[in-house]
Design a protein around this motif. Sequence first.
Motif, PDB file in Angstrom:
ATOM      1  N   UNK A 112       0.847  -1.108   0.106  1.00 26.08           N
ATOM      2  CA  UNK A 112      -0.013   0.190   0.203  1.00 26.08           C
ATOM      3  C   UNK A 112       0.878   1.101   0.050  1.00 26.08           C
ATOM      4  N   UNK A 113       1.938   1.291   0.773  1.00 28.33           N
ATOM      5  CA  UNK A 113       3.003   2.385   0.726  1.00 28.33           C
ATOM      6  C   UNK A 113       3.521   2.846  -0.503  1.00 28.33           C
ATOM      7  N   UNK A 114       4.011   1.695  -0.995  1.00 27.49           N
ATOM      8  CA  UNK A 114       4.761   1.676  -2.517  1.00 27.49           C
ATOM      9  C   UNK A 114       3.542   2.161  -3.453  1.00 27.49           C
ATOM     10  N   UNK A 115       2.202   1.642  -3.426  1.00 30.91           N
ATOM     11  CA  UNK A 115       1.613   2.298  -4.620  1.00 30.91           C
ATOM     12  C   UNK A 115       0.805   3.663  -4.430  1.00 30.91           C
ATOM     13  N   UNK A 129       2.840  14.245   2.006  1.00 26.72           N
ATOM     14  CA  UNK A 129       4.076  13.527   2.020  1.00 26.72           C
ATOM     15  C   UNK A 129       5.052  14.084   3.366  1.00 26.72           C
ATOM     16  N   UNK A 130       5.285  12.973   4.260  1.00 27.85           N
ATOM     17  CA  UNK A 130       6.160  13.360   5.669  1.00 27.85           C
ATOM     18  C   UNK A 130       7.336  12.385   5.703  1.00 27.85           C
ATOM     19  N   UNK A 131       7.976  12.798   6.756  1.00 30.32           N
ATOM     20  CA  UNK A 131       9.222  11.859   6.985  1.00 30.32           C
ATOM     21  C   UNK A 131       8.884  10.562   7.213  1.00 30.32           C
ATOM     22  N   UNK A 132       7.493  10.626   7.816  1.00 27.83           N
ATOM     23  CA  UNK A 132       7.211   8.794   8.139  1.00 27.83           C
ATOM     24  C   UNK A 132       6.776   8.245   6.914  1.00 27.83           C
ATOM     25  N   UNK A 133       6.494   8.719   5.919  1.00 29.44           N
ATOM     26  CA  UNK A 133       6.163   7.709   4.881  1.00 29.44           C
ATOM     27  C   UNK A 133       7.488   7.036   4.122  1.00 29.44           C
ATOM     28  N   UNK A 134       7.173   6.305   3.371  1.00 31.94           N
ATOM     29  CA  UNK A 134       8.480   5.375   2.858  1.00 31.94           C
ATOM     30  C   UNK A 134       8.823   6.007   1.716  1.00 31.94           C
ATOM     31  N   UNK A 135      10.213   6.069   1.631  1.00 34.79           N
ATOM     32  CA  UNK A 135      10.986   6.641   0.778  1.00 34.79           C
ATOM     33  C   UNK A 135      11.982   5.710   0.076  1.00 34.79           C
ATOM     34  N   UNK A 136      12.347   5.807  -1.298  1.00 37.49           N
ATOM     35  CA  UNK A 136      12.963   4.828  -2.069  1.00 37.49           C
ATOM     36  C   UNK A 136      14.158   5.424  -2.811  1.00 37.49           C
ATOM     37  N   UNK A 137      15.108   4.427  -3.146  1.00 41.18           N
ATOM     38  CA  UNK A 137      16.172   4.867  -4.042  1.00 41.18           C
ATOM     39  C   UNK A 137      16.064   3.503  -5.132  1.00 41.18           C
TER      40      UNK A 137
END
Length: 537
Positions: A112-115, A129-137
């Motif tokens: 769900x977080x990715x989508x 979007x906040x710092x608690x959300x998932x971040x990606x590289x």
Amino acid sequence: MEKRQGCRRFLSAMAICFIALPILVILIPGIHQKASTFDVIGRLYKPHPVGERAQNLHGLSSDLGFDEKSCLSRLQSRRYRKSATQRKPSAYLLSKLRSYEALHRRCGPYTESYNRTVQLIGSGDLSTFSSTNCKYLVWHPVHGIGNRIVSLASTFLYCLLTDRVLLTDLGEDMAGLFCEPFRGSSWVMPREFPLKSLFRRNAFRFAHSVGSALKNGTLKVTEDSPEAPPFLFLNLYKGIYADADYCFYCDESQSFLSRVPWLIMLSDQYFMPSFFLIPSFKQEASKLFPEKEAVFFHLVHYLVHPSNRVWELITRFYEANLASANERIGLQVRLFKAQFRTSAVFTDQILACLLNQTLLPEIDNRSQELSSSSPGNQTTKAVLITSLYPQFYQNLSTMYSNKPTASGEVIRFYQPSHEEKQKFGDSEHNMKALVEIYLLSLCDKLVISSKSTFGYVAQGLGDTRAWILRRPGHGTNDPCVRDLSTDPCFHYPPYRTCNAAGNNNSSYVDVAEHVSYLKHCEDQNRGVKLVDVHEEL
């Protein structure tokens, strides 16, 4: 009637058993003999006790949830090393890896977080979007398999330090090379990722890179920047390194990047040492890795596991050619200038290195015949040669096959392949390269080529401090030099002060002068590498 039929079936079964039993007695020895020839392949499918598992991996990978048969190399690779390394990961690193695995399961592909985060690429609306959300590289491969492995390991450490989820754009030429490293979730970027078709468009990458945006003034990369874009490219590879790209190594840039949901990394470099220089990462990186020289060793053993297909090729070659030798010498020959590949001078340089460092014995030129001693009474050395070209194998094997050695040792040479040229975008070529890197890492002693990431990965995997061949025409009398540590060389470290990133008038800074555990590389004067510092009592 039924009783009679049952009795007949019983007697028929007994008759078959009596007929078959002598045949089985005859066949069983032959079956056993054949199995012993390929005993390693047979052992690959036997389960192993949990105690052995934990001991072999020092706890790097979680024991629970992995299907052993899906990735045989994960647990079996250490059997093929002559002596187990004494390097053990810190308790803090193990805890961090377990936390990362939980993050990857929560935020990995199709969660769900990715989508939800993928949708930000199209909308550009980061208000929610906040710092608690998932971040990606997203890691995108550049150049050969050696470059890819050192940059992938560096990228993963960046993810550990910044709480980002690592996704890999492996492509068809790397498909099937590695096992999935994270339990319960994939590290492969989904095919339908919105930006995937644009990764190879240079104009698009430049326009949306941190360096270009900073240089053009379209982006203010500072801590108090009001807005962050949904994605940015990080161009950290030799071909397009610009002054502005060095802002990646600055604290205020990292503060800004922490607010960008998607980062796409393009790098062919081992930039791991930079995290021991950036103030906001230095303390955490040192806590994870008190033993600085072991950084690459631990992360590559955690992250990179050959797939079953690759592992079978590795073990079959090793058992057939290297296992029975008393000592294994790995020789990696990489030439960046084609004119030297047929040069007898470079063959002489290689031989001089092997002889000077007593890796090989002298040839007994006084004797015209090979020793008639029983092979069982002689010490054998197996020399594994990896090169795009067959000439070095042919030259060295011819020298040692015609005359005996002064020490009486038997020297045998092996070369798994010779592709003649490096092939990009070729999965079979990359598979052969990975097999050869791993075989080199299983050798007791190692000689590698100058500035070659192929050799760096081999010595890092095997934790074997190699001798580095000088480049032809290097201008010194030493054919090779012992490396300072098993850690790869960071060829292009930051060399300008952060408050002047992008300013051509800024002063040069030698990062090796400021940190005791960073030294200049033996094969790249400007480059630096991590070394262990042992203080005198």
